[in-house]
Design an enzyme around this catalytic site. Structure first.
Site, PDB file in Angstrom:
ATOM      1  N   ASN A  11       0.872  -1.173   0.000  1.00 16.20           N
ATOM      2  CA  ASN A  11       0.000   0.000   0.000  1.00 16.20           C
ATOM      3  C   ASN A  11       0.907   1.220   0.000  1.00 16.20           C
ATOM      4  OD1 ASN A  11      -1.761   2.084   0.573  1.00 16.20           O
ATOM      5  ND2 ASN A  11      -2.256   1.379   2.643  1.00 16.20           N
ATOM      6  N   LYS A  13       0.066   4.245  -0.204  1.00 13.63           N
ATOM      7  CA  LYS A  13      -0.569   5.429   0.400  1.00 13.63           C
ATOM      8  C   LYS A  13      -0.353   6.639  -0.522  1.00 13.63           C
ATOM      9  CE  LYS A  13      -0.009   3.174   4.800  1.00 13.63           C
ATOM     10  NZ  LYS A  13       0.153   3.266   6.251  1.00 13.63           N
ATOM     11  N   HIS A  98      -9.280   1.032   5.206  1.00 15.79           N
ATOM     12  CA  HIS A  98      -7.989   1.230   5.871  1.00 15.79           C
ATOM     13  C   HIS A  98      -8.193   2.212   7.026  1.00 15.79           C
ATOM     14  CE1 HIS A  98      -3.916   2.544   6.669  1.00 15.79           C
ATOM     15  NE2 HIS A  98      -3.517   1.425   6.099  1.00 15.79           N
ATOM     16  N   GLU A 100      -6.587   4.639   8.017  1.00 14.96           N
ATOM     17  CA  GLU A 100      -6.384   6.052   7.660  1.00 14.96           C
ATOM     18  C   GLU A 100      -7.622   6.621   6.965  1.00 14.96           C
ATOM     19  OE1 GLU A 100      -2.604   5.525   5.689  1.00 14.96           O
ATOM     20  OE2 GLU A 100      -1.740   4.944   7.616  1.00 14.96           O
ATOM     21  N   GLU A 168      -4.875  -4.878  10.929  1.00  8.81           N
ATOM     22  CA  GLU A 168      -3.856  -3.846  11.072  1.00  8.81           C
ATOM     23  C   GLU A 168      -4.103  -3.056  12.349  1.00  8.81           C
ATOM     24  OE1 GLU A 168      -1.993  -2.801   7.039  1.00  8.81           O
ATOM     25  OE2 GLU A 168      -3.749  -1.534   7.282  1.00  8.81           O
ATOM     26  N   GLY A 174       3.051   2.287  10.714  1.00  6.48           N
ATOM     27  CA  GLY A 174       4.017   3.366  10.536  1.00  6.48           C
ATOM     28  C   GLY A 174       4.804   3.729  11.787  1.00  6.48           C
ATOM     29  N   SER A 213       3.838  -2.058  10.237  1.00  6.51           N
ATOM     30  CA  SER A 213       5.294  -2.126  10.454  1.00  6.51           C
ATOM     31  C   SER A 213       5.917  -3.468  10.059  1.00  6.51           C
ATOM     32  CB  SER A 213       5.643  -1.774  11.898  1.00  6.51           C
ATOM     33  OG  SER A 213       5.295  -0.425  12.173  1.00  6.51           O
TER      34      SER A 213
HETATM   35  P1  PGA Z   1       3.242   0.339   7.489  1.00  8.10           P
HETATM   36  O1  PGA Z   1       1.737   0.534   6.974  1.00  8.10           O
HETATM   37  O2  PGA Z   1       3.757  -0.941   6.904  1.00  8.10           O
HETATM   38  O3  PGA Z   1       3.973   1.548   6.952  1.00  8.10           O
HETATM   39  O4  PGA Z   1       3.182   0.295   8.977  1.00  8.10           O
HETATM   40  C1  PGA Z   1       0.875  -0.580   6.871  1.00  8.10           C
HETATM   41  C2  PGA Z   1      -0.467  -0.170   6.347  1.00  8.10           C
HETATM   42  O5  PGA Z   1      -0.995   0.886   6.775  1.00  8.10           O
HETATM   43  O6  PGA Z   1      -1.036  -0.869   5.501  1.00  8.10           O
END
Ligand code: PGA
Length: 251
Positions: A11, A13, A98, A100, A168, A174, A213
């Site tokens: 992803n 983003k 997601h 976010e 997640e 992140g 992560s």
């Molecule tokens: P990350 O994000 O691997 O940067 O922690 C994962 C995600 O939000 O899908």
């Protein structure tokens, strides 16, 4: 039911200009016949790059997808994209719900449910994301929260062929923090069981991804957890070397 083929999904983003498509070329070069026989790979770039990414990925075996879609097929929705447009551009998966999107755009479980239905209506696969916040985990509410999200977000008509679920934890995204293998095992077993109540026996074949992560140094441990059938990778999917090192744990 036999174990589903793992899926390692990236992803991007809101990261990546056209020059970043070279990373997909690099991933394709490293995605050799041995790896292709072991797992599926997916990259979800920003929507504006989906068409170009699909062109670059053609012939590599890497699937391309979107990070979101609108629930409707067309209409007066300025700035949105329909699942049908993702399909038309060469995409085959759509990430929905997601954290976010849930946080930044106020997406409720009902909205996520409608978007998942839209993905399937367009002939695509939905990757439905769930996960608790840090406060919810500290309060011991992880399974309650995840259960509620699953019940509200997953259309009962989905099948192992068109549904992927990504666990997640919001606090792991992140941050460099990850749950313990035992915590991931507990949540994934719970998701598998709850999915059985929602979609029936198809639940056994649904890919359950862990995300938050994931990096080359922890991928082997996380991907080795029971009921983990792949990863949803953010930051470490931006570079072909990192992403392919994560995929390589399935070799
Ligand atoms: P990350 O994000 O691997 O940067 O922690 C994962 C995600 O939000 O899908």
């Amino acid at each position: 039911m036999s174990r589903p083929t793992p899926l390692v999904a990236g992803n991007w983003k809101m990261n990546g200009l056209r020059a970043a498509l070279a990373e997909i070329t690099g991933m394709g070069q490293a995605y050799d016949a041995g790896l292709k026989s072991k797992l599926e790979l997916l990259i979800c770039p920003p929507a504006i790059l989906i068409g170009a990414a699909a062109d670059v990925a053609r012939g590599t075996g890497i699937a391309i997808g979107a990070q979101d879609c609108h629930a409707k097929a067309d209409g007066a929705h300025t700035g949105d994209i329909a699942a049908e447009m993702v399909a038309d551009a060469g995409g085959s998966f759509i990430i929905v719900g997601h954290s976010e999107r849930r946080a930044d755009h106020g997406e409720s479980d009902a909205v996520v449910h409608a978007k998942a239905q839209a993905a399937v209506r367009a002939g695509l696969k939905a990757i439905i994301c769930v996960g608790e916040t840090e406060a919810e985990r500290r309060a011991g509410k992880t399974l309650d929260v995840v259960g509620r999200q699953l019940d509200g977000s997953i259309p009962a008509s989905l099948t192992a062929a068109n549904l992927v679920v990504a666990y997640e934890p919001v606090w792991a995204i992140g941050t460099g923090l990850t749950p313990t293998a035992a915590d991931v095992a507990e949540v994934h077993a719970f998701i598998r069981q709850r999915l059985g109540q929602i979609i029936g026996k198809e639940a056994g074949g649904v890919r359950l991804l862990y995300g938050g992560s994931v990096k080359p140094s922890n991928a082997a441990e996380l991907m080795g957890v029971p009921n983990v059938d792949g990863a949803l990778v953010g930051g470490a999917s931006l570079k072909a070397s990192d992403f392919m090192a994560i995929a390589g744990v399935y070799r």
